[in-house]
Design an enzyme around this catalytic site. Structure first.
Site, PDB file in Angstrom:
ATOM      1  N   LYS A  87       0.806  -1.221   0.000  1.00  0.00           N
ATOM      2  CA  LYS A  87       0.000   0.000   0.000  1.00  0.00           C
ATOM      3  C   LYS A  87       0.842   1.277   0.000  1.00  0.00           C
ATOM      4  O   LYS A  87       0.431   2.300  -0.536  1.00  0.00           O
ATOM      5  CB  LYS A  87      -0.946   0.006   1.206  1.00  0.00           C
ATOM      6  N   GLU A 109     -10.416   5.549   3.141  1.00  0.00           N
ATOM      7  CA  GLU A 109     -10.995   4.418   3.849  1.00  0.00           C
ATOM      8  C   GLU A 109      -9.916   3.369   4.048  1.00  0.00           C
ATOM      9  O   GLU A 109      -8.878   3.403   3.406  1.00  0.00           O
ATOM     10  CB  GLU A 109     -12.149   3.816   3.043  1.00  0.00           C
ATOM     11  N   SER A 376       1.768  -9.688  -0.664  1.00  0.00           N
ATOM     12  CA  SER A 376       1.435  -8.262  -0.618  1.00  0.00           C
ATOM     13  C   SER A 376       1.589  -7.635   0.755  1.00  0.00           C
ATOM     14  O   SER A 376       1.694  -6.411   0.866  1.00  0.00           O
ATOM     15  CB  SER A 376       0.006  -8.047  -1.114  1.00  0.00           C
TER      16      SER A 376
END
Length: 393
Positions: A87, A109, A376
């Site tokens: 991210k 969010e 990830s």
């Protein structure tokens, strides 16, 4: 892709009110202009190298591969990035873009909290206030990430309506953004939402595939035979897939949350069982009822429980370039423990879905085949939940 209106074939676009459409158009123009500026590009690259720690390594799971007796499994180690997941790649880009645009607050969010932590980190770094909306269910499930966000200085807004999970957090954050789109910027956490976000997040994430392509050729002398990534909204998957889309020899697979089973309502297998529809201002495959309202969804991984999916994923499914399959909660937990105990790597529950698919697939392939999994995120955030679930306390 996408076209000027933000469509990937029949999917994407900006099906939003005119006032919000104007704000999105302003972001599109700013993104296209600012991302060409040398000062922006140099600063982003400096931060990716010296702050995030890129390139993230590729690791050969020798013990796991030997135990399975089939294809060789490799991991793209996005879990080793600063903040513990992929991210941070797009959050740095979005926070820098907000600063270059002169915005006064970043709103977003989060589901599992990885996007929230990464954005709070990026905003602290560039000096912009940050507000994160998170479902109450996820707040209770992901306590370590909640604490990280608070320590990093963001304002955390609990969302208790609806299912109190990711979809409701998106609704809440969008409503706050609409109060002042001139001074605020919405930093979407995946390749979803109205144009330009599916394009913008993909562009910031495609460093994953660019690195992996070069790394695999250096390590094995060729491209992988199969690449795998989990898919909720689909940012980590698009980040990996993008560099390999034109390589016909590479089989590409997205792995969705099968939850408690596809024969139950408790799953989030959007690409497997969804139909084309509109959610949060864009067109994609959606798990929806007869009136077009998004259905409640479930996944053991908070970052995957979304009833829609990135529009480019919908396009890639329709054109047959990417296969989408699903993994159940139990298979995810089994993979979480297997990787931890054979390789000493504790994966995020989201990433464990892709690991589980690799574990299923590897024995069906010969030992000269190579599977590359995008790991990830790391599983620190999930430890308390998994220990309770498995009775390891």
């Amino acid at each position: 892709m996408p076209d000027a209106e933000g469509y990937f074939g029949d999917f994407g676009g900006s099906e939003i009110p005119p006032a919000l459409k104007q704000a999105m158009d302003d972001i599109t123009r700013a993104y296209q202009e600012i991302c060409q500026r040398e000062d922006f590009r140099q600063e982003l690259q400096r931060l990716l190298t010296h702050f995030v720690g890129r390139p993230s390594p590729v690791y050969h799971c020798e013990r796991l591969s030997q135990q399975l007796g089939g294809a060789q499994i490799y991991l793209k180690r996005e879990d080793l990035n600063h903040t513990g997941a992929h991210k941070i790649n797009h959050c740095l880009g979005e926070a820098l873009l907000a600063r270059f645009m002169g915005k006064k607050k970043v709103i977003a969010e989060t589901g599992a909290g990885q996007h929230g932590v990464a954005l709070a980190t990026a905003c602290a770094l560039v000096g912009i206030p940050c507000e994160i909306h998170m479902g109450q269910v996820d707040i209770e499930k992901e306590h370590p990430n909640v604490m990280r966000m608070k320590i990093l200085g963001c304002t955390l807004v609990p969302v208790t309506r609806g299912t109190a999970t990711l979809k409701d957090a998106v609704d809440s954050a969008f409503e706050e953004y609409l109060k002042n789109p001139t001074d605020y910027i919405y930093a979407i956490g995946s390749v979803v939402g109205p144009h330009p976000f599916p394009m913008m997040v993909r562009d910031f994430q495609k460093v994953i595939g660019q690195e992996a392509r070069e790394q695999m050729q250096d390590m094995t002398g060729e491209l992988p035979d199969v690449i795998l990534a989990c898919v909720g909204g689909g940012s980590n998957a698009m980040g990996l897939f993008d560099a390999f889309l034109n390589d016909e020899s590479v089989r590409i697979m997205g792995v969705e949350p099968g939850g408690k089973g596809l024969d139950t309502p408790d799953h989030a297998a959007t690409m497997t069982l969804g139909t084309p529809g509109v959610i949060h201002g864009f067109r994609c495959h959606v798990l929806q009822d007869a009136s077009g309202e998004p259905l409640p969804v479930h996944s053991i991984a908070s970052g995957l429980d979304y009833p829609g999916v990135g529009p480019q994923h919908s396009y890639l499914k329709e054109m047959g370039r990417v296969e989408y399959t699903s993994i159940t909660d139990q298979e995810c937990l089994d993979a979480f423990m297997t990787l931890s105990r054979t390789e000493g790597i504790i994966p995020a529950l989201e990433s464990a879905h892709a690991v589980a698919q690799a574990i299923k697939l590897a024995p069906t392939l010969s030992q000269d085949k190579v599977i590359l999994v995008n790991l990830s995120g790391r599983g620190d955030k999930d430890l308390d939940f998994v220990c309770r679930k498995l009775g390891l306390n």
